[in-house]
Enzyme design. Structure first.
Site, PDB file in Angstrom:
ATOM      1  N   LYS A 127     -40.970  98.030  12.465  1.00 61.58           N
ATOM      2  CA  LYS A 127     -40.324  97.410  11.291  1.00 61.58           C
ATOM      3  C   LYS A 127     -40.808  95.973  11.092  1.00 61.58           C
ATOM      4  CE  LYS A 127     -37.461 100.247   9.161  1.00 61.58           C
ATOM      5  NZ  LYS A 127     -36.202 100.870   9.442  1.00 61.58           N
ATOM      6  N   LYS A 218     -47.995 109.127   6.563  1.00 68.00           N
ATOM      7  CA  LYS A 218     -46.906 110.010   6.117  1.00 68.00           C
ATOM      8  C   LYS A 218     -46.349 109.586   4.756  1.00 68.00           C
ATOM      9  CE  LYS A 218     -42.793 108.067   8.271  1.00 68.00           C
ATOM     10  NZ  LYS A 218     -41.567 108.373   8.976  1.00 68.00           N
ATOM     11  N   LYS A 221     -41.193 106.006   1.550  1.00 66.80           N
ATOM     12  CA  LYS A 221     -40.599 105.279   0.419  1.00 66.80           C
ATOM     13  C   LYS A 221     -41.291 103.959   0.174  1.00 66.80           C
ATOM     14  CE  LYS A 221     -36.325 107.275   1.628  1.00 66.80           C
ATOM     15  NZ  LYS A 221     -35.406 107.291   2.730  1.00 66.80           N
TER      16      LYS A 221
END
Ligand code: AMP
Ligand code: TRP
Length: 353
Positions: A127, A218, A221
């Site tokens: 993150k 992948k 969003k």
């Protein structure tokens, strides 16, 4: 006596728990990797199994965002969960923040959770876009890393344990978090007695749906290109056009080989998930071996459009019905609060609170 206890325990109804972050309308990856399984469990599980699904808004604030955006995304995800077919009478569907017991249990678990274990986990590093070799000792890391993001897995463990979940359906990327949840049970039970339940992971059969524009990463969003993902509320025209422009390769014919033909293989995976005949990606590759890319993509799009049929219309209808969504929110919150209270009473008594 002993026997009776064991028999009683095995007769305890199963409890399924899972969570999704409110990051807006789910994409095909979320649907295939996680949400479809939630709906399937509704059909497959015994009526005695409790099904509890949470929109984890407290986890969402580990990434800063405007309050209005968060409010809107929570509603979008709630409408999407109903639109894909979750039945609010059969399942408990609720916002994590409407059940304070999640945060309360998190604190209690935090008191027996090891910082060493958490520091080896990968999510906080990814993150913050840090190398997997990054450590807490590094000063720059220590000042950027917030306590909330670092302790994300403790809150996730609390989500699961506060409802005494026996089974947790998730995608592959969540296995590490589930192992940590079991570690939290071991630590707590060691300190206070055998009160928390070890949850089992139910791994989604489909590994990962890849981006349509960059099939080696992948579907996500956060990817900038809108065409890289299909939202479960896309129109059939959008779906057809995104599949038609999906990146493939110049090798003639259709074959399944994720390593050398990631684009075609990803389309085969998507095809297989929704194929009415239940064919595997390899079987579909054989069936379409000599097809042109265009014919093949049209077949994938037809199948996908059929597989997502109805979701968009139900979503639009639900999104326009504010009072119904309010009712669902309150109904879910009440049921989840009751479910959590049972555990909190046991935990607090065990700890001496
Ligand atoms: P996220 O909000 O991206 O963390 O994803 C929520 C859930 O969807 C997780 O359980 C993931 O395993 C699943 N998921 C997300 N992206 C994909 C993908 N591209 N393919 C399969 N599953 C995915
Ligand atoms: N971390 C999960 C994700 O990003 C979401 C989540 C939060 C969750 N709490 C959970 C999943 C409990 C399963 C069980 O997808």
């Amino acid at each position: 006596m002993q026997r009776l206890t064991v028999a009683k325990q095995s007769l305890r109804p199963r409890v399924v728990f899972s969570g999704i972050q409110p990051t807006g309308v789910p994409h095909l990856g979320n649907y295939v990797g996680a949400l479809r399984q939630w709906v399937n469990l509704q059909r497959e599980e015994q009526p005695s199994t409790k099904l509890i699904y949470s929109i984890v808004d407290l986890h969402a604030i580990t990434v800063p965002q405007p309050p209005e955006t968060l409010r809107q995304r929570k509603r979008e995800v709630l409408a999407a969960l109903l639109a894909i077919g979750l039945d609010p009478e059969r399942c408990t569907i609720f916002y994590q923040s409407s059940v304070p017991a999640h945060s309360e249990l998190m604190w209690i678990l935090a008191c027996t959770a090891s910082v060493g274990y958490l520091s080896r986990m990968t999510q906080w590093k990814s993150k913050l876009s840090l190398a997997s070799s990054s450590t807490l000792e590094n000063r720059a890391v220590g000042s950027r890393l917030k306590l909330g993001l670092f302790s994300y897995p403790v809150l996730q463990a609390a989500d699961i344990l506060v409802h005494r979940a026996t089974h947790v359906p998730v995608g592959h990327d969540q296995q590490q978090h589930l192992e940590f949840a079991r570690e939290c049970v071991t630590n707590f039970n060691h300190a206070y007695g055998s009160h928390l339940v070890h949850p089992e992971t139910l791994i989604s059969p489909v590994q990962r749906i890849m981006s349509l524009t960059e099939p080696t990463s992948k579907m996500s969003k956060s990817h900038e290109a809108q065409r890289s993902r299909i939202l479960i509320t896309d129109t059939s025209q959008d779906i057809r056009s995104k599949i038609a422009t999906a990146l493939t390769d110049s090798t003639p014919g259709i074959s399944y080989d994720p390593a050398t033909r990631p684009g075609i293989s990803n389309l085969l995976e998507i095809f297989s998930v929704f194929d009415a005949e239940g064919r595997s990606p390899a079987q579909l590759a054989q069936a379409y071996a000599d097809a042109s890319p265009r014919t093949f993509k049209e077949a994938v799009a037809d199948t996908l459009v059929a597989g997502l049929h109805g979701i968009r219309d139900r979503y639009l209808e639900l999104s326009a019905n504010d009072s119904y969504l309010d009712e669902i929110e309150q109904h879910g919150a009440r049921k989840a609060q009751e479910s959590a209270k049972e555990t909190m009473d046991i935990v607090k008594a065990a700890v001496g609170l």
